[in-house]
Write an enzyme that holds these catalytic residues in place. Structure first.
Site, mmCIF file in Angstrom:
data_model
loop_
_atom_site.group_PDB
_atom_site.id
_atom_site.type_symbol
_atom_site.label_atom_id
_atom_site.label_comp_id
_atom_site.label_asym_id
_atom_site.label_seq_id
_atom_site.Cartn_x
_atom_site.Cartn_y
_atom_site.Cartn_z
ATOM 1 N N TYR A 142 -11.260 -2.240 10.730
ATOM 2 C CA TYR A 142 -10.700 -1.013 10.175
ATOM 3 C C TYR A 142 -10.927 0.181 11.083
ATOM 4 C CZ TYR A 142 -9.705 -2.749 5.427
ATOM 5 O OH TYR A 142 -9.194 -3.397 4.327
ATOM 6 N N LYS A 190 -17.687 -15.646 10.261
ATOM 7 C CA LYS A 190 -16.856 -16.660 10.912
ATOM 8 C C LYS A 190 -17.498 -16.890 12.278
ATOM 9 C CE LYS A 190 -13.078 -19.194 11.135
ATOM 10 N NZ LYS A 190 -12.802 -20.347 10.259
ATOM 11 N N ASP A 222 -13.867 -18.759 5.323
ATOM 12 C CA ASP A 222 -12.815 -19.606 4.740
ATOM 13 C C ASP A 222 -13.392 -20.509 3.654
ATOM 14 O OD1 ASP A 222 -14.208 -20.764 6.850
ATOM 15 O OD2 ASP A 222 -12.476 -21.799 7.710
ATOM 16 N N ASP A 250 -10.472 -8.986 -3.713
ATOM 17 C CA ASP A 250 -9.208 -9.129 -4.451
ATOM 18 C C ASP A 250 -9.125 -10.544 -5.019
ATOM 19 O OD1 ASP A 250 -8.252 -6.534 -3.796
ATOM 20 O OD2 ASP A 250 -6.206 -7.303 -3.595
HETATM 21 C C1 IPM Z 1 -9.633 -1.245 -0.986
HETATM 22 C C2 IPM Z 1 -8.238 -0.954 -0.514
HETATM 23 C C3 IPM Z 1 -8.290 -0.172 0.787
HETATM 24 C C4 IPM Z 1 -9.003 -1.041 1.809
HETATM 25 C C5 IPM Z 1 -6.928 0.295 1.325
HETATM 26 C C6 IPM Z 1 -6.155 1.099 0.307
HETATM 27 C C7 IPM Z 1 -7.074 1.053 2.620
HETATM 28 O O1 IPM Z 1 -7.506 -2.124 -0.384
HETATM 29 O O2 IPM Z 1 -10.383 -0.292 -1.250
HETATM 30 O O3 IPM Z 1 -9.990 -2.412 -1.099
HETATM 31 O O4 IPM Z 1 -8.380 -1.888 2.457
HETATM 32 O O5 IPM Z 1 -10.199 -0.848 1.982
HETATM 33 MN MN MN Z 2 -8.563 -3.933 -1.012
#
Ligand code: IPM
Ligand code: MN
Length: 356
Positions: A142, A190, A222, A250
């Site tokens: 990031y 990884k 993974d 997620d």
């Molecule tokens: C999260 C979101 C953010 C991330 C995005 C919106 C930049 O998906 O907080 O998980 O990837 O960190």
């Molecule tokens: Mn996210």
């Protein structure tokens, strides 16, 4: 106690869910005699529209001057299909994380008895699953530089960078959290492919020795992705780098039955930020249908982590559980005929807090 909070609703459903979370904050403060002051500021697409900057300096100053930040969501589809956009709402969130030094993102995953049937996984697999994903938040792909495109535009690159210090502080926090829980840390990497992962593993192996009473396991990302679905109850604290943590959480949210349930706390050097892990859900914006529970549960984390007010946090959790037991829930988790609106759910929880 005096609570001084920055409120950053952001985009999409952000303003609606934050409004409910703020009402809950007020109700709890009133009940426990805390003095609440708060101020709102822009972040994300709304901040770009107003100022051209997704994280304007005034917003940063407000965050720095506050004891905690309550954050909604950011993102706007008008930027998603425009690869040439120079400035994007997400940059605001990333800049806030970086400038506030929020290197640790705590994402607790647990189940709610009344939601077990909503999980796509078998009930016996998810019942009582309870683990903490600790995501590194200010390093990795990031933020690594260089990042960009070749001159002809046909090659693109991101860079994954981690320093020893960055790994040390997050891994040490993982052990501290595990001490309060079931005393197991899973280091996710990884290391069979990536150099940064080999540094993570090396540093973790050193820190592991400081915590002999805690079990440590090392797993490739993974494999973890598979085991989260196959046997989530095996995990206690997972610690991992930024992008792996983004993806795994997620995925893990399906265990709870809805992404709309998962809160998070981002902590580090300056003011901590409390936000749902879901996004801005633009399709639902303005419709009063979004699930406010992830943000309301983020307020519980705020009381607990920013102010060390455990009883207040516990009351919010109790109210959320009660709303689900009473089936006063939004459409994403409703099972009967009736789904309630965002504000009805918020109002029900406020009433519960006032009358308990
Ligand atoms: C999260 C979101 C953010 C991330 C995005 C919106 C930049 O998906 O907080 O998980 O990837 O960190
Ligand atoms: Mn996210």
């Amino acid at each position: 106690m005096k609570l001084n909070i920055a409120v950053l609703p952001g985009d999409g459903i952000g303003p609606e869910i934050v409004a409910q979370a703020l009402e809950v904050t007020k109700a709890v403060c009133k009940k426990f005699n805390h003095e609440l002051t708060y101020k709102e500021a822009w972040v994300g697409a709304v901040a770009i529209d107003k100022t051209g900057n997704p994280y304007p300096p005034e917003t940063h100053e407000l965050c720095m001057a506050s004891d905690a930040v309550l954050f909604g969501a950011i993102g706007d589809p008008k930027y998603d299909n425009d690869p040439s956009a120079k400035v994007r709402p997400e940059q605001g969130l990333l800049k806030m994380r970086k400038d506030l030094g929020l290197y640790a993102n705590l994402r607790p995953i647990s189940t709610f008895p009344s939601l077990i049937h909503k999980s796509p996984l078998r009930a016996d697999l998810v019942e009582n699953a309870d683990f903490m994903c600790l995501r590194e938040l200010t390093g990795g792909l990031y933020f690594g530089r260089p990042q960009g495109r070749s001159e002809d535009g046909n090659t693109a690159y991101d860079t994954c960078v981690y320093t020893r210090e960055e790994v040390e502080r997050i891994v040490r926090l993982a052990y501290k959290l595990a001490e309060q829980r079931r005393k197991k840390v899973t280091v996710v990497d990884k290391a069979n492919v990536l150099c940064t992962s080999r540094l993570w593993r090396q540093v973790a192996q050193e820190i592991e020795k400081e915590f002999p009473h805690i079990e440590t396991e090392y797993m490739f990302v993974d494999n973890v992705a598979m085991q989260i679905i196959q046997w989530p109850k095996r995990f206690d604290v997972l610690v991992t780098e930024n992008l792996f943590g983004d993806i795994l959480t997620d995925e893990a949210s399906v265990i709870t039955g809805s992404l709309g349930m998962l809160p998070s706390a981002s902590i580090g050097v300056h003011t901590s930020v409390f936000e749902p892990i879901h996004g801005s859900y633009p399709q639902a914006a303005g419709k009063n249908i979004a699930n406010p529970l992830a943000t309301i549960l983020s307020v519980a984390l705020m009381f607990e982590y920013a102010f060390d007010l455990k009883e207040e946090g516990a009351l919010i959790r109790k109210a959320v559980d009660a709303s689900m037991d009473a089936q006063v829930v939004t459409e994403d988790i409703a099972s009967g005929e009736k789904a309630y609106s965002t504000s009805e759910v918020g109002k029900w929880i406020v009433d519960f807090i006032e009358n308990t």
